[in-house]
Design an enzyme around this catalytic site. Structure first.
Site, PDB file in Angstrom:
ATOM      1  N   ALA A 104       0.988  -1.117  -0.056  1.00 19.47           N
ATOM      2  CA  ALA A 104      -0.114  -0.210   0.029  1.00 19.47           C
ATOM      3  C   ALA A 104       0.856   1.891  -0.464  1.00 19.47           C
ATOM      4  CB  ALA A 104      -1.112   0.175   1.174  1.00 19.47           C
ATOM      5  N   ASP A 152      12.962   3.724   1.775  1.00 17.94           N
ATOM      6  CA  ASP A 152      12.000   3.710   2.122  1.00 17.94           C
ATOM      7  C   ASP A 152      13.366   2.801   3.334  1.00 17.94           C
ATOM      8  OD1 ASP A 152       9.793   4.192   0.776  1.00 17.94           O
ATOM      9  OD2 ASP A 152       9.556   1.717   0.385  1.00 17.94           O
TER      10      ASP A 152
HETATM   11  O1  PMV Z   1       7.586   1.363  -1.582  1.00 18.31           O
HETATM   12  P1  PMV Z   1       6.691   2.459  -2.362  1.00 18.31           P
HETATM   13  O2  PMV Z   1       5.434   2.380  -2.646  1.00 18.31           O
HETATM   14  O3  PMV Z   1       6.126   3.746  -1.269  1.00 18.31           O
HETATM   15  O4  PMV Z   1       7.421   2.870  -3.646  1.00 18.31           O
HETATM   16  C1  PMV Z   1       8.832   3.194  -3.187  1.00 18.31           C
HETATM   17  C2  PMV Z   1       9.207   4.571  -3.911  1.00 18.31           C
HETATM   18  C3  PMV Z   1       9.431   4.308  -5.800  1.00 18.31           C
HETATM   19  O5  PMV Z   1      10.294   5.471  -5.798  1.00 18.31           O
HETATM   20  C4  PMV Z   1       8.656   4.040  -6.242  1.00 18.31           C
HETATM   21  C5  PMV Z   1      10.535   3.065  -5.408  1.00 18.31           C
HETATM   22  C6  PMV Z   1      11.743   3.815  -4.652  1.00 18.31           C
HETATM   23  O6  PMV Z   1      12.667   2.275  -4.373  1.00 18.31           O
HETATM   24  O7  PMV Z   1      11.831   4.532  -4.740  1.00 18.31           O
END
Ligand code: PMV
Length: 316
Positions: A104, A152
């Site tokens: 999500a 993240d």
């Molecule tokens: O994990 P998510 O769905 O929040 O995606 C992270 C953000 C992206 O830029 C789409 C991917 C990344 O590795 O930075």
């Protein structure tokens, strides 16, 4: 030995998702209202290195050795053992639970890795610093996502707002005014690796157009960072709207998320956008102070399956 418990928050991307994969700056914030938790209990076992895993959210309850070699939890535990030069691990029971919705855009995978790294390294008597916690979680992110930027694991390991540029030292950010954000889940599950791959394929077909959009997003992230630290919530909201328009151009939004974005703005949000990989998952809206509840209610009425109100407060 007593049980060791560690937890890690969720996260939301305020500016710069996708563009960050291609070297542009992005801004992310921790979401402290949801968390992943890892608890380690020593066990007495006749078997050396008996490790029992209990993760009800993913229907896992059994011995680590029964998991396939490439399973992320198995890899994570062996990465931690290598990091700590632990040739042999004592027997233990690891329980993993999480209130962070999966697939999500809220960083559930990275948060679980970080909670496990913290709990196990502390259990082994060698708690790791944030920098190593983040680096090990990144290794696991690579399995989940293929080509993660690293945003993240960084924002979750440090649990503070950050300005992040791939391959460069990140910057901790300090809001200069209290900010109220609402995350609203469209209910559509979205696999980050899939959306990141789609964007990569589309960029290969139209490199100039994509790179132009990515650099516009990068500029929005830089301005967003300035507004967060020394500007106004209203202007921050305008930048969120601009970022959303860019994400629409690269087909990262979808009808359901657009509907929530429109509903948040109609309910009085300063701005709203996709947050995370997109094509489902969550959107994020910035609310005038004291209007968080009302905007969350409007988003639920508009079809959000879950809303979370989260805050950034100026440092005392
Ligand atoms: O994990 P998510 O769905 O929040 O995606 C992270 C953000 C992206 O830029 C789409 C991917 C990344 O590795 O930075």
């Amino acid at each position: 030995m007593t049980a060791l418990i560690a937890s890690a928050p969720g996260k939301a991307i305020l500016f710069g998702e996708h563009a960050v994969v291609y070297g542009q700056p992005a801004v992310a914030i921790p979401v402290m209202q949801v968390k992943a938790k890892a608890s380690i209990f020593p066990i007495i076992s006749a078997l050396p290195e008996e490790i029992h895993i209990e993760a009800p959210d993913i229907h896992l309850n059994g011995n680590l050795s029964a998991l396939p070699e490439g399973h992320p939890i198995r890899l994570l535990i062996s990465l931690i053992a290598v990091e700590l030069n632990a040739a042999k691990l004592p027997p233990f029971h690891l329980k993993i639970s999480s209130s962070i919705p999966v697939a999500a855009g809220l960083g559930s995978g990275a948060a679980i890795s970080i909670a496990v790294i913290r709990a196990l390294s502390a259990f082994l008597g060698r708690p790791l610093p944030n920098e190593r916690v983040s680096a090990l979680a990144y290794e696991i992110e690579r399995i989940y996502h293929g080509n993660p930027s690293g945003i993240d694991n960084t924002v979750i390991a440090y649990a503070q707002p950050i300005l992040f540029v791939r391959g460069q030292p990140f910057e901790l950010l300090h809001a200069n005014h209290p900010l109220t954000f609402i995350l609203a889940d469209s209910g559509l599950k979205s696999a980050t690796s899939q959306v990141v791959n789609q964007v990569r394929t589309a960029r290969e077909e139209e490199p100039q157009r994509y790179d132009r959009i990515f650099s516009t997003i990068g500029e929005i992230s830089r301005q967003g960072c300035r507004e967060l630290q020394a500007g106004s919530p209203q202007r921050l909201g305008v930048l969120m709207d601009e970022n959303h328009a860019c994400l629409q151009e690269i087909s990262v939004s979808c009808r359901e998320v657009d509907h929530l974005v429109t509903a948040a703005r109609a309910a009085g949000a300063y701005g709203a956008k996709v947050s995370g990989a997109g094509q489902g998952g969550n959107m994020i809206a910035l609310a005038p102070q004291e209007q968080g509840e009302a905007i969350a209610a409007a988003l639920q009425k508009a079809g959000a399956v879950r809303t979370i109100i989260t805050y950034l407060l100026p440092s005392p």
